[in-house]
Write a protein that holds these residues in place. Structure first.
Motif, mmCIF file in Angstrom:
data_model
loop_
_atom_site.group_PDB
_atom_site.id
_atom_site.type_symbol
_atom_site.label_atom_id
_atom_site.label_comp_id
_atom_site.label_asym_id
_atom_site.label_seq_id
_atom_site.Cartn_x
_atom_site.Cartn_y
_atom_site.Cartn_z
ATOM 1 N N ILE A 1 0.844 -1.203 0.000
ATOM 2 C CA ILE A 1 0.000 0.000 0.000
ATOM 3 C C ILE A 1 0.877 1.251 0.000
ATOM 4 O O ILE A 1 0.613 2.206 -0.734
ATOM 5 N N ILE A 2 1.922 1.239 0.796
ATOM 6 C CA ILE A 2 2.813 2.397 0.884
ATOM 7 C C ILE A 2 3.486 2.651 -0.461
ATOM 8 O O ILE A 2 3.535 3.787 -0.941
ATOM 9 N N VAL A 3 4.006 1.609 -1.073
ATOM 10 C CA VAL A 3 4.690 1.762 -2.363
ATOM 11 C C VAL A 3 3.703 2.263 -3.419
ATOM 12 O O VAL A 3 4.017 3.177 -4.195
ATOM 13 N N LEU A 4 2.513 1.700 -3.450
ATOM 14 C CA LEU A 4 1.507 2.139 -4.407
ATOM 15 C C LEU A 4 1.134 3.606 -4.165
ATOM 16 O O LEU A 4 0.986 4.382 -5.117
ATOM 17 N N LYS A 5 1.015 3.999 -2.920
ATOM 18 C CA LYS A 5 0.710 5.395 -2.582
ATOM 19 C C LYS A 5 1.828 6.323 -3.049
ATOM 20 O O LYS A 5 1.573 7.390 -3.608
ATOM 21 N N PHE A 6 3.079 5.920 -2.844
ATOM 22 C CA PHE A 6 4.222 6.705 -3.321
ATOM 23 C C PHE A 6 4.107 6.945 -4.822
ATOM 24 O O PHE A 6 4.274 8.062 -5.300
ATOM 25 N N ILE A 7 3.830 5.880 -5.559
ATOM 26 C CA ILE A 7 3.785 5.969 -7.020
ATOM 27 C C ILE A 7 2.555 6.754 -7.474
ATOM 28 O O ILE A 7 2.575 7.383 -8.535
ATOM 29 N N GLU B 1 14.660 5.769 -5.788
ATOM 30 C CA GLU B 1 14.007 6.973 -5.275
ATOM 31 C C GLU B 1 12.981 6.609 -4.196
ATOM 32 O O GLU B 1 12.882 7.279 -3.162
ATOM 33 N N ILE B 2 12.232 5.539 -4.426
ATOM 34 C CA ILE B 2 11.249 5.072 -3.432
ATOM 35 C C ILE B 2 11.969 4.677 -2.149
ATOM 36 O O ILE B 2 11.553 5.054 -1.047
ATOM 37 N N ILE B 3 13.059 3.932 -2.284
ATOM 38 C CA ILE B 3 13.835 3.495 -1.119
ATOM 39 C C ILE B 3 14.313 4.694 -0.309
ATOM 40 O O ILE B 3 14.158 4.742 0.912
ATOM 41 N N GLN B 4 14.893 5.672 -0.986
ATOM 42 C CA GLN B 4 15.438 6.850 -0.301
ATOM 43 C C GLN B 4 14.355 7.677 0.382
ATOM 44 O O GLN B 4 14.497 8.070 1.537
ATOM 45 N N GLU B 5 13.283 7.961 -0.348
ATOM 46 C CA GLU B 5 12.237 8.817 0.212
ATOM 47 C C GLU B 5 11.493 8.135 1.359
ATOM 48 O O GLU B 5 11.146 8.777 2.342
ATOM 49 N N PRO C 1 19.670 3.560 -18.582
ATOM 50 C CA PRO C 1 18.287 4.073 -18.523
ATOM 51 C C PRO C 1 17.629 3.727 -17.189
ATOM 52 O O PRO C 1 17.848 2.658 -16.636
ATOM 53 N N ARG C 2 16.844 4.658 -16.672
ATOM 54 C CA ARG C 2 16.124 4.433 -15.417
ATOM 55 C C ARG C 2 14.748 3.892 -15.720
ATOM 56 O O ARG C 2 14.067 4.336 -16.630
ATOM 57 N N LYS C 3 14.323 2.950 -14.896
ATOM 58 C CA LYS C 3 12.991 2.378 -15.026
ATOM 59 C C LYS C 3 12.079 3.096 -14.037
ATOM 60 O O LYS C 3 12.271 3.000 -12.831
ATOM 61 N N TYR C 4 11.111 3.831 -14.574
ATOM 62 C CA TYR C 4 10.133 4.538 -13.754
ATOM 63 C C TYR C 4 8.847 3.734 -13.694
ATOM 64 O O TYR C 4 8.521 2.995 -14.620
ATOM 65 N N TYR C 5 8.113 3.934 -12.613
ATOM 66 C CA TYR C 5 6.838 3.261 -12.428
ATOM 67 C C TYR C 5 5.751 4.321 -12.285
ATOM 68 O O TYR C 5 5.947 5.347 -11.640
ATOM 69 N N ARG C 6 4.595 4.043 -12.899
ATOM 70 C CA ARG C 6 3.439 4.931 -12.779
ATOM 71 C C ARG C 6 2.209 4.098 -12.461
ATOM 72 O O ARG C 6 2.102 2.943 -12.870
ATOM 73 N N ILE C 7 1.291 4.717 -11.763
ATOM 74 C CA ILE C 7 0.063 4.025 -11.362
ATOM 75 C C ILE C 7 -0.904 3.998 -12.551
ATOM 76 O O ILE C 7 -0.936 4.937 -13.349
#
Length: 112
Positions: free
Chosen positions: A15-21, A30-34, A77-83
């Protein structure tokens, strides 16, 4: 009670990861750091914990990824995630479930 602490964390990480995204597209590190910063070190994720969560969210159709190539060709290349829309609906449902769980549990603790 480290075991209980770990179980509780595992239960809410998706839930937290999904909320971040949901707030903005993000890449894994970036998710790990924030998360570490916002939680003041309470959630110290390793890549081996985060990426299986991201893969499960992708498999569920709740997020999708895309790659961004840096202007500096030497960078990977960076892999970004979007909801996704499906992910937004799932997040709302999960947040409602979490609020109900939290309120009910706190109500019990306050009465006993």
């Amino acid at each position: 009670m480290p075991e209980l602490d770990n179980q509780l964390k595992k239960g809410v990480l998706s839930i937290i990861v999904l909320k971040f995204i949901s707030n903005k597209d993000r890449y894994g590190y970036e998710i790990i750091q924030e998360l570490d910063q916002i939680s003041r070190g309470y959630y110290k994720l390793k890549e081996g914990t985060l990426y299986p969560i991201l893969y499960r969210l992708e498999d569920s159709g709740w997020i999708e990824n895309y790659r961004v190539v840096s202007e500096d060709d030497k960078k990977v290349p960076r892999k970004y995630y979007r909801i996704t829309e499906k992910g937004k609906e799932a997040l709302n449902e999960q947040l409602e479930t979490w609020r109900n769980f939290n309120n009910t549990t706190n109500s019990i603790f306050n009465k006993i």
